[in-house]
Design a protein around this motif. Structure first.
Motif, PDB file in Angstrom:
ATOM      1  N   ASN A  72      -1.191   8.716   0.518  1.00 35.38           N
ATOM      2  CA  ASN A  72      -1.270  10.197   0.503  1.00 35.38           C
ATOM      3  C   ASN A  72      -1.981  10.716  -0.725  1.00 35.38           C
ATOM      4  O   ASN A  72      -2.900  11.530  -0.623  1.00 35.38           O
ATOM      5  CB  ASN A  72       0.168  10.781   0.560  1.00 35.38           C
ATOM      6  N   SER A  73      -1.600  10.210  -1.913  1.00 33.45           N
ATOM      7  CA  SER A  73      -2.213  10.852  -3.100  1.00 33.45           C
ATOM      8  C   SER A  73      -3.619  10.299  -3.326  1.00 33.45           C
ATOM      9  O   SER A  73      -4.514  11.025  -3.704  1.00 33.45           O
ATOM     10  CB  SER A  73      -1.330  10.590  -4.317  1.00 33.45           C
ATOM     11  N   TRP A  74      -3.846   8.998  -3.107  1.00 32.93           N
ATOM     12  CA  TRP A  74      -5.216   8.503  -3.366  1.00 32.93           C
ATOM     13  C   TRP A  74      -5.944   8.220  -2.062  1.00 32.93           C
ATOM     14  O   TRP A  74      -7.004   7.609  -2.071  1.00 32.93           O
ATOM     15  CB  TRP A  74      -5.133   7.202  -4.193  1.00 32.93           C
ATOM     16  N   SER A  75      -5.352   8.561  -0.943  1.00 31.07           N
ATOM     17  CA  SER A  75      -5.930   8.360   0.399  1.00 31.07           C
ATOM     18  C   SER A  75      -6.596   6.992   0.524  1.00 31.07           C
ATOM     19  O   SER A  75      -7.735   6.881   0.987  1.00 31.07           O
ATOM     20  CB  SER A  75      -6.939   9.491   0.695  1.00 31.07           C
ATOM     21  N   LEU A  76      -5.862   5.940   0.116  1.00 31.88           N
ATOM     22  CA  LEU A  76      -6.343   4.577   0.388  1.00 31.88           C
ATOM     23  C   LEU A  76      -6.135   4.278   1.868  1.00 31.88           C
ATOM     24  O   LEU A  76      -5.309   4.924   2.513  1.00 31.88           O
ATOM     25  CB  LEU A  76      -5.520   3.568  -0.423  1.00 31.88           C
ATOM     26  N   ASN A  77      -6.854   3.270   2.382  1.00 25.93           N
ATOM     27  CA  ASN A  77      -6.598   2.987   3.806  1.00 25.93           C
ATOM     28  C   ASN A  77      -5.314   2.174   3.927  1.00 25.93           C
ATOM     29  O   ASN A  77      -4.832   1.585   2.959  1.00 25.93           O
ATOM     30  CB  ASN A  77      -7.827   2.298   4.406  1.00 25.93           C
ATOM     31  N   TYR A  78      -4.770   2.141   5.089  1.00 24.38           N
ATOM     32  CA  TYR A  78      -3.405   1.637   5.326  1.00 24.38           C
ATOM     33  C   TYR A  78      -3.242   0.209   4.817  1.00 24.38           C
ATOM     34  O   TYR A  78      -2.329  -0.102   4.054  1.00 24.38           O
ATOM     35  CB  TYR A  78      -3.102   1.703   6.834  1.00 24.38           C
ATOM     36  N   VAL A  79      -4.193  -0.655   5.145  1.00 26.54           N
ATOM     37  CA  VAL A  79      -3.978  -2.092   4.830  1.00 26.54           C
ATOM     38  C   VAL A  79      -3.973  -2.307   3.324  1.00 26.54           C
ATOM     39  O   VAL A  79      -3.095  -2.972   2.771  1.00 26.54           O
ATOM     40  CB  VAL A  79      -5.076  -2.945   5.511  1.00 26.54           C
ATOM     41  N   ILE A  80      -4.921  -1.659   2.633  1.00 27.06           N
ATOM     42  CA  ILE A  80      -4.975  -1.846   1.170  1.00 27.06           C
ATOM     43  C   ILE A  80      -3.697  -1.315   0.526  1.00 27.06           C
ATOM     44  O   ILE A  80      -3.050  -1.954  -0.287  1.00 27.06           O
ATOM     45  CB  ILE A  80      -6.219  -1.132   0.592  1.00 27.06           C
ATOM     46  N   ALA A  81      -3.282  -0.129   1.027  1.00 25.75           N
ATOM     47  CA  ALA A  81      -2.065   0.466   0.455  1.00 25.75           C
ATOM     48  C   ALA A  81      -0.876  -0.458   0.695  1.00 25.75           C
ATOM     49  O   ALA A  81      -0.047  -0.696  -0.190  1.00 25.75           O
ATOM     50  CB  ALA A  81      -1.806   1.824   1.123  1.00 25.75           C
ATOM     51  N   MET A  82      -0.836  -1.061   1.896  1.00 29.50           N
ATOM     52  CA  MET A  82       0.284  -1.967   2.203  1.00 29.50           C
ATOM     53  C   MET A  82       0.301  -3.133   1.218  1.00 29.50           C
ATOM     54  O   MET A  82       1.341  -3.481   0.656  1.00 29.50           O
ATOM     55  CB  MET A  82       0.121  -2.476   3.651  1.00 29.50           C
ATOM     56  N   LEU A  83      -0.856  -3.730   0.977  1.00 31.58           N
ATOM     57  CA  LEU A  83      -0.909  -4.894   0.068  1.00 31.58           C
ATOM     58  C   LEU A  83      -0.510  -4.480  -1.346  1.00 31.58           C
ATOM     59  O   LEU A  83       0.290  -5.149  -2.011  1.00 31.58           O
ATOM     60  CB  LEU A  83      -2.324  -5.496   0.089  1.00 31.58           C
ATOM     61  N   ALA A  84      -1.021  -3.317  -1.776  1.00 32.96           N
ATOM     62  CA  ALA A  84      -0.679  -2.853  -3.136  1.00 32.96           C
ATOM     63  C   ALA A  84       0.831  -2.632  -3.224  1.00 32.96           C
ATOM     64  O   ALA A  84       1.510  -3.076  -4.168  1.00 32.96           O
ATOM     65  CB  ALA A  84      -1.429  -1.564  -3.426  1.00 32.96           C
TER      66      ALA A  84
END
Lengths: 288, 372, 291, 249
Positions: free
Chosen positions: C51-63
Motif C-alpha cells: 500500500n505505501s510503496w505500491s510494490l507488486n504482490y510477490v515482491i512484497a510477500m518475499l520482503a
C-alpha cells in the motif's frame, strides 16, 4: 461499597474455577487449556434450567456440576491417551469445539444471542443488597472446596496423583492404575469449574458464547501459573490479582485506545517472565 | 487468605476518596462502549459523536458536564464491571452506552437495580426491548428494519441468506426469516450460517450458485465480512443481487469489495443527507470508521439527555418520566420518540445502492431515489 | 468436485504452514505457538509495502517473509534458546510461546488496528477462470502455484544440499548429530529461517482469501499444528498430506454440515487421528521412553 | 516362578528379541547378562508390560501376563528398578517410598472422605515402614526433602527401598550397582541378600562380572535377543559362545 463487593464476587468465582484448574494442572500434571469450556458448560446447563424450567437454584447447582462432570468424563477418554504437548494442544482444541457448540446449538443455547435475565439463588433476596449474600455463598463454597481438596491432597490419594504427575510409568509399575486416577481428577476439576461457571452466569445474569471462548481457558491457566501450580492459596491469589489488576487500570486513566491492548500485553509479559524466572509462580510448589 | 485482602483494601481507599462529591457543581455522564477489540471502530465513532455534542454545549443548567468513559470490549461481563464502577464510584445517574447489544444487556441489570438511566445509541437487538424500564435506545429494533430488507427480498423468487453467528447478525436474521416465513409463507432456498472468525465463503457461495438464487442477503456483524463475501461472489461469477444490512458500509468493505461493490444494495436506517445540519456534522466530524448513522445517533442521545436534565434536573426518575412523555422530535439521525418500552421505532429502514462515483472511481452508497 | 478443489487449494496453504511447523518441531522438539503470529506479521508487512510503496504482490510477500524470518530468529535466540539452556521443559516453552503470541498479537493490533486488512493481486476483482466446469479464482491460482513451488524448492533443498541432509539427520536423532560434530546451533537457526520463511509466505497467500487480522495468528498456528500432527510430527511429507486433508475436510464440512462447524470439523479430525493413529501417517513407531 | 516361551519382538525389521525362552526359579538370584544391546532391559520392559507389542507367552506362576498393563503385572507381585534410575523428583523421598506400598493401592475418593480414618491409618503405616527403611540406610534426614535433592547414589538406594516397600515376590534389578563406589555397593548388596532371605526371587542385570559371580546362583546369557547360554557362573564362563559374544565377533 457495591463496587468492592462486585470485585470480591468476581474474584471468588474465578478463584473457585482456578482451584479446579490447579487441582488438574498443578497437582496431577494435566495442563489443560479447556477449563474455560467447562465454565461455559456449567453456566449454560444451570442457566437453561433456571431460566426456561424455573428450577430452584440448588437443582441447577447439581445439574451444572453433573453436566460438566459428564463432559469432562467423555473428554477424558481421547485426552488421557496423550501426554505433554499433545495433551495441551488437544485440550486447547476442545475449548474451540465447546465454543462452537455454544454458538451453533441454537435450540439449546439460543446461539449468539445468549441467555438473558438468569435468576440468582433464592437466598439472595433476603437482604435488599443481593451482593452480600451472593458473596457469602461463594466464600462458603470456596472454603468447602479448599477443605475438600486439602483433605484429598493430604491423603494417600493425593500422594498417588502427584506421583502420576511426576511419572506415569513409574507409578504404574508401583501398582496404580494411573488412568483411573487421572480421569477422576479431571472429572472433579471439571465439576468445580462448572459450578464456578454457573455462579458467573447467575451473577451477571446474561451470558453469550464469547464469554467462554479460548481466551477464558488461557486466562484460567495464566491465573493458576501466576498464583502457583500445586498451591491452593496460590490459585486464589492468582485469580484475585488478575481480576483486581484490570479494574485498577480503570482508575489509572490510561488513554483508552491502548488500554485493552496494553492489558493483554502485560498478561503476555507476565507469562514469559514467570516461565523464565519463576515457573512455580507466587506460591507454587510444582514446576512444569 | 490475608495476602489477597491487601489489594482489596488498597482499592477501597482509592475508591472512597473519589466518590463523595456532593450534588454541587458537576453533572457526570457515564459512557460504556467497545473502545478496543473487534468492535473498536463502533466505540470510537459513538464516543466522538457524544464529545462533539458536549463541545458545542459544554454546560447543563449552568453546571459543567463531566464525561466518564469505560471500555467494555463488546463483552457483557466487562459491561457489568464498567456499569458497577460508574454507578458506585462515580455515582452517575445517567449512562450513554452499550453499543454492542451484549454490552447493553450486561449493564442493564446493574443500572436497573440502582435506578440509573441507560440510553443506548446503536444497540439494535430485539432482546434489549425488555431489558428494563430505565433502559432506552435510539436505534430502531432489528425487528423493524429487518422487515424492510424482507420486503426488498420478496421482489425476487429464490432467496438466499448468509448470516454470521454473532448476536447482531443472528437477531437480524431471525426477524427477517420470521417476516418471510410467517407473514409471506416464503422459505429461502439457502439459509446458511458462517463462523465469526474465518471468512472463506466460496464453498457456501457454491451452494447459492447451485440453488440458482436470484437474491442474496448478506447479514454480517462487520463491513469487512460483507466486503469479502461480495468479492468472492464476483470471483465465482454469481449473478444474484446482493443486499447488505446497516453494517455493510465502511472503509473495510470498500478495501475488499473494490469494484465488485457496484450495484450492491443495502438496507440501512439512513441519515437524510440532504439536511444541511447533517452535512455540517459530517464536515466537522472528519472521517468515519463506522457507518455515519452511529455517530449521529450518539449525538442525538447526548442531545436528548441534555434536554431532559435541563428540564427536570439530575434525577433519574424525573428524567425517565420526561423521556417517556417526550413528544416526537427530529434528531440528526432521524425522528425520535420513545414508546412504553423505551424503544424508538419511529423510523423504518431505507435502501441505498452502490454507484460508481465518476470523480473518484470509488463506489459510494446513495439513497435509491425512486421509491419501490 | 468444486468443493474438493477449494479444499485442496486452501489445504496447500495449510500444508505449507504445517511443513514449516513440522520442520521446526523435528529439530527443536518444542511447540512454538508464536509461529502463527510471526507469519501473520509477515503478511502485514507485505500489506504495508504494497500500500505505501505500491510494490507488486510477490515482491512484497518475499520482503514480508524476510521480516518474519528476522522476528522468528530474534524470538528464538532471545527467548527460546536461553530457556532451553536453562533446562526449561517443552511445556514451559509452550506456555512462554503463548505469552509471546499474545504480545505480538496485541502489538500488531496497535500498529495495524483491529480491523481486517485487504490484500489483493489486482485492483479489479476478476471473475474466475472456467476449467472444464470448475471455477478457479485468480487468488486460488496464485495460492496453489506458489505453494507448489515452495514445496518443490524445499524438497530439493532437503534432498540435495549438505545443510538439508544435516537438518533431516538432526530430525531423527538429536544426540547423534551432536556426536557427529554437526553444529546443532547453526542448524536450528537454519531451520527457524526456513520454517518461518515458508509460514510467512503461506500466511500472505491465505490473506488473499480472508484478509489479515491479529486474531488469525492463533487460527493459523492451530491449523499448522493439526496438519503437522495428522501427518506425523517431524515428517515433511506427512505435514503436506495432513494440510491437504485438513483443507478438504473443512470444506466438505462447510458444504454438508454448514459453515459454523468449520473449526469443529478440524478438531474432530485431529481427535480422531490422535485416537486411531497417534503417531500420525508417516512417523516411525518409537520404543518406550520412560520419562 | 516366571516362564518366557518363544517371546519375539521386532520393530521395523529390526529383531530385538528372537524366539526367547527362559525360566526364572523361585527364591534364587538369576543373573541376566550379555553385551550391550543384547535385549536385557527389553526383556524387563516386555514382562512388566511397558512394551505391549511383543508376541509369544510370558507366564508368572503359571498365569499369562503378556499384554497386561504395568499396574496389573505389578499387582501380581512383580516390581522393578530402572537402568537410568527414574525418581519422582518433585515429591518428597518419603512420598516416593509410600507410593510403592500396596497399602496405597486403589484408594478411591469415597474412601478418602467416608472412611478417612482407615485410609489415614494405612498411610501412616506405610509411612512408618518407609521411615524405618530410610533409617536403616541413614537417609531418614532426607525423608521430607524433595527427591530431586538426592545424589545419584542415594537415588539408586531409594529405588531399592521402593522395591522393598512394594513387598513384591519377583524383583527385577536393572544395573543397581552401575556408577557406585564400593561402600554403596556393599549397602545395596546387603539389602539384596535381605530380600533373598525373605524368599524373594531376584533377576539381576549387571555388567560387573565380579558382582555377578558373587551374588547370582544362576546366570542366563543373552546376545542379539537370543539365549546363548545358561547355568552357574562357572559353567557359563567356560562356554565358547559366551566368550565369543563378549570378546568380539
Amino acid at each position: 461499597m457495591d463496587y468492592l463487593l462486585h470485585i470480591a464476587i468476581l474474584s471468588s468465582i474465578y478463584s473457585l474455577a482456578v482451584l479446579g484448574q490447579n487441582y488438574a494442572s498443578g497437582y496431577t500434571g494435566l495442563i489443560s487449556i479447556n477449563h474455560g469450556a467447562f465454565m461455559g458448560i456449567g453456566a449454560y446447563a444451570g442457566a437453561i434450567l433456571l431460566k426456561w424450567y424455573g428450577v430452584p437454584f440448588p437443582v441447577a447447582f447439581l445439574a451444572a456440576g453433573a453436566a460438566t462432570g459428564l463432559a469432562a468424563w467423555l473428554l477424558s477418554f481421547p485426552l488421557l491417551k496423550l501426554k505433554g504437548d499433545s495433551f495441551v494442544l488437544v485440550s486447547f482444541g476442545f475449548s474451540f469445539i465447546a465454543f462452537n457448540l455454544f454458538l451453533n446449538w441454537r435450540g439449546l443455547t439460543n446461539g449468539a444471542l445468549g441467555l438473558k435475565a438468569i435468576p440468582g439463588p433464592e437466598l439472595v433476596n433476603l437482604l435488599d443488597n443481593t451482593k452480600i449474600i451472593f458473596l457469602a455463598i461463594l466464600l462458603a463454597l470456596i472454603l468447602i472446596t479448599l477443605w475438600g481438596l486439602h483433605k484429598i491432597l493430604q491423603s494417600s490419594y493425593g500422594v498417588v496423583i502427584r506421583a502420576t504427575r511426576e511419572n506415569q510409568k513409574v507409578t504404574q509399575i508401583a501398582g496404580h492404575c494411573t488412568d483411573s486416577y487421572r480421569r477422576s481428577v479431571f472429572v472433579l476439576s471439571g465439576v468445580i469449574t462448572g459450578i464456578a461457571g454457573l455462579f458467573l452466569a447467575s451473577y451477571i445474569s446474561t451470558i453469550d458464547p464469547t464469554l467462554f471462548n479460548y481466551h477464558l481457558s488461557v486466562l484460567l491457566l495464566i491465573m493458576a501459573i501466576l498464583g502457583g501450580l500445586a498451591s491452593l492459596k496460590g490459585s486464589i491469589a492468582g485469580a484475585t490479582l488478575l481480576i483486581v489488576l484490570p479494574e485498577l487500570l480503570r482508575f489509572l486513566g490510561l488513554p483508552n485506545s491502548i488500554l485493552a491492548e496494553s492489558q493483554q500485553i502485560s498478561y503476555g509479559l507476565i507469562l514469559i517472565l514467570l516461565m523464565y524466572y519463576r515457573p512455580v509462580g507466587l506460591f507454587g510448589t510444582y514446576k512444569i | 487468605m490475608k495476602k489477597f485482602l491487601l489489594p482489596l483494601l488498597v482499592l477501597s481507599l482509592a475508591a472512597c476518596s473519589g466518590g463523595e462529591q456532593g450534588e454541587s457543581d458537576v453533572i457526570k455522564i457515564g459512557y460504556i462502549g467497545p473502545m478496543t477489540g473487534d468492535a473498536g471502530s463502533y466505540g470510537h465513532d459513538t464516543k466522538k459523536g457524544i464529545d462533539l455534542y458536549f463541545q458545542e454545549h459544554p454546560t447543563i443548567q449552568g453546571k459543567k458536564v463531566e464525561l466518564i468513559y469505560e471500555d467494555a470490549i463488546c463483552n457483557s461481563q466487562s459491561a457489568a464491571s464498567a456499569a458497577t464502577k460508574l454507578v458506585n464510584i462515580d455515582q452517575v445517574k445517567v449512562i450513554i452506552g452499550g453499543q454492542c447489544s451484549s454490552e447493553t444487556l450486561g449493564a442493564a441489570p446493574v443500572t436497573e437495580q440502582h435506578k440509573v438511566i441507560l440510553i443506548s445509541p446503536v444497540s439494535s437487538s430485539p432482546e434489549v426491548r425488555d431489558a428494563g424500564d430505565y433502559v432506552f435506545r435510539m436505534y430502531p429494533s432489528d425487528a423493524i428494519v429487518g422487515q424492510t430488507l424482507a420486503e426488498e427480498a420478496l421482489k425476487y423468487e429464490r432467496i438466499a441468506i448468509i448470516t454470521e453467528s454473532t448476536d447482531y447478525a443472528e437477531a437480524y436474521h431471525d426477524s427477517v426469516l420470521h417476516y418471510l416465513v410467517q407473514a409471506q409463507e416464503v422459505t429461502p432456498v439457502v439459509d446458511e450460517i458462517v463462523q465469526p472468525n474465518t471468512a472463506d465463503f466460496k464453498t457456501i457461495l457454491q451452494k447459492v450458485q447451485n440453488a440458482k438464487a436470484d437474491v442474496l442477503l448478506s447479514i454480517m456483524q462487520t463491513p469487512v465480512k460483507s466486503g469479502i463475501l461480495v468479492k468472492q461472489a464476483a470471483e465465482l461469477g454469481i449473478t444474484a443481487q446482493i443486499y447488505g444490512t446497516d453494517t455493510l458500509a465502511g472503509d473495510d468493505f470498500e478495501q475488499h469489495a473494490k469494484n465488485a461493490a457496484k450495484g450492491v444494495k443495502m438496507v440501512i436506517v439512513a441519515e437524510d443527507d440532504s439536511r444541511a445540519e447533517v452535512k455540517e456534522f459530517k464536515k466537522v466530524f472528519g472521517n468515519f470508521q463506522a457507518p455515519v448513522i452511529f455517530s449521529l445517533k450518539s449525538y442525538d442521545a447526548a442531545h436528548v439527555l441534555a434536554d431532559a436534565i435541563e428540564a427536570v434536573g439530575y434525577d433519574s426518575d424525573a428524567i425517565k418520566q420526561w423521556l417517556y412523555d417526550m413528544p416526537g422530535r427530529e434528531g440528526l439521525g432521524g425522528p425520535i420518540e420513545f414508546d412504553e418500552y423505551g424503544e424508538n421505532n419511529s423510523q423504518a429502514g431505507s435502501v441505498k445502492v452502490g454507484v460508481e462515483d465518476p470523480a473518484t472511481g470509488r463506489i459510494v452508497f446513495e439513497l435509491l431515489r425512486e421509491e419501490p | 468436485m468444486q468443493i474438493i478443489l477449494n479444499g485442496l487449494i486452501v489445504g496447500s496453504a495449510y500444508a505449507l504452514m504445517g511443513i514449516g511447523f513440522s520442520l521446526i518441531y523435528s529439530t527443536v522438539r518444542y511447540f512454538n505457538l508464536a509461529y502463527g503470529m510471526v507469519a501473520v506479521i509477515g503478511a502485514y508487512v507485505a500489506y504495508t509495502l504494497m500500500n505505501s510503496w505500491s510494490l507488486n504482490y510477490v515482491i512484497a510477500m518475499l520482503a514480508g517473509a524476510l521480516v518474519a524470518v528476522l522476528i522468528g530468529m530474534l524470538s528464538s535466540s532471545i527467548l527460546f534458546k536461553p530457556m532451553v539452556r536453562r533446562g526449561g521443559s517443552s511445556l514451559v516453552i509452550l506456555v512462554a510461546s503463548f505469552g509471546l503470541l499474545i504480545i505480538l498479537q496485541n502489538i500488531s493490533a496497535l500498529i495495524w488496528q483491529n480491523t481486517t486488512r485487504a490484500l489483493s493481486i489486482s485492483d479489479r476483482i476478476l471473475p474466475g477462470y472456467n476449467l472444464f466446469g470448475l471455477i478457479i479464482t485468480p487468488n486460488q491460482l496464485m495460492i496453489g502455484a506458489v505453494a507448489l513451488l515452495m514445496m518443490l524448492i524445499l524438497e530439493l533443498f532437503l534432498k540435495k544440499t549438505r545443510y538439508g541432509m544435516a537438518i533431516r539427520a538432526i530430525g531423527d536423532n538429536q544426540e547423534l548429530t551432536k556426536v557427529l560434530g554437526l553444529k546443532t546451533e547453526q542448524i536450528i537457526l537454519a531451520v527457524y529461517v526456513i520454517g518461518t520463511f515458508i509460514s510467512a509466505i503461506s500466511a500472505t497467500l491465505i490473506a488473499l482469501e480472508i484478509g489479515i487480522r491479529p486474531t488469525h495468528g492463533v487460527t493459523l498456528v492451530i491449523k499448522a499444528i493439526i496438519a503437522a500432527i495428522i501427518g506425523g510430527l517431524g515428517s515433511i511429507r506427512g505435514a503436506l498430506l495432513g494440510g491437504l486433508l485438513l483443507g478438504v475436510a473443512e470444506n466438505l464440512g462447510i458444504y454438508f454440515l454448514g459453515g459454523q462447524w468449520q473449526d469443529t470439523v478440524a478438531f474432530t479430525l485431529l481427535a480422531v487421528f490422535l485416537l486411531v493413529r497417534p503417531e500420525g501417517l508417516f512417523a516411525k513407531k518409537r520404543l518406550v521412553s520412560v520419562n | 516362578m516366571l516362564q518366557l516361551y518363544q517371546v519375539h519382538l521386532s520393530l521395523g525389521g529390526l529383531k530385538i528379541l528372537q524366539q526367547l525362552s527362559l525360566e526364572i526359579q523361585e527364591g534364587k538370584i538369576t543373573g541376566l547378562i550379555g553385551p550391550n544391546g543384547a535385549g536385557k532391559s527389553t526383556v524387563f520392559n516386555v514382562v512388566t508390560g511397558l512394551i505391549p507389542f511383543a508376541s509369544g507367552s510370558v507366564k508368572l506362576r503359571g498365569q499369562e501376563i503378556l499384554g497386561a498393563s504395568p499396574d496389573q503385572v505389578s499387582r501380581l507381585g512383580l516390581m522393578r528398578t530402572f537402568q537410568d534410575s527414574v525418581i519422582l523428583s518433585q515429591i518428597t523421598v518419603l512420598e516416593n517410598l509410600i507410593s510403592a506400598s500396596p497399602l496405597l493401592r486403589d484408594i478411591s475418593l469415597a474412601q478418602v472422605f467416608f472412611r478417612s480414618a482407615q485410609t489415614r491409618q494405612r498411610k501412616a503405616e506405610a509411612g512408618a515402614k518407609a521411615l524405618e527403611l530410610l533409617g536403616r540406610v541413614g537417609l531418614e534426614g532426607k525423608a521430607n526433602s524433595l527427591a530431586k535433592e538426592l545424589s545419584y547414589g542415594q537415588t539408586k538406594l531409594v529405588e531399592i527401598l521402593k522395591v522393598m516397600m512394594s513387598e513384591a515376590e519377583l524383583i527385577f534389578l536393572d544395573e543397581p550397582f552401575s556408577g557406585l563406589y564400593p561402600e554403596m555397593i556393599k549397602v545395596i548388596q546387603s539389602l539384596i541378600y535381605e530380600l533373598v532371605k525373605k524368599g524373594k526371587t531376584i533377576v539381576l542385570v549387571e555388567h560387573n562380572m565380579k558382582l555377578i559371580e558373587e551374588v547370582c546362583d544362576r546366570v542366563i546369557v543373552l546376545d542379539f535377543g537370543e539365549k546363548i547360554a545358561e547355568g552357574t557362573f562357572a559353567e557359563v564362563r567356560k562356554n565358547k559362545k559366551v566368550i565369543e559374544a563378549y570378546l568380539g565377533n
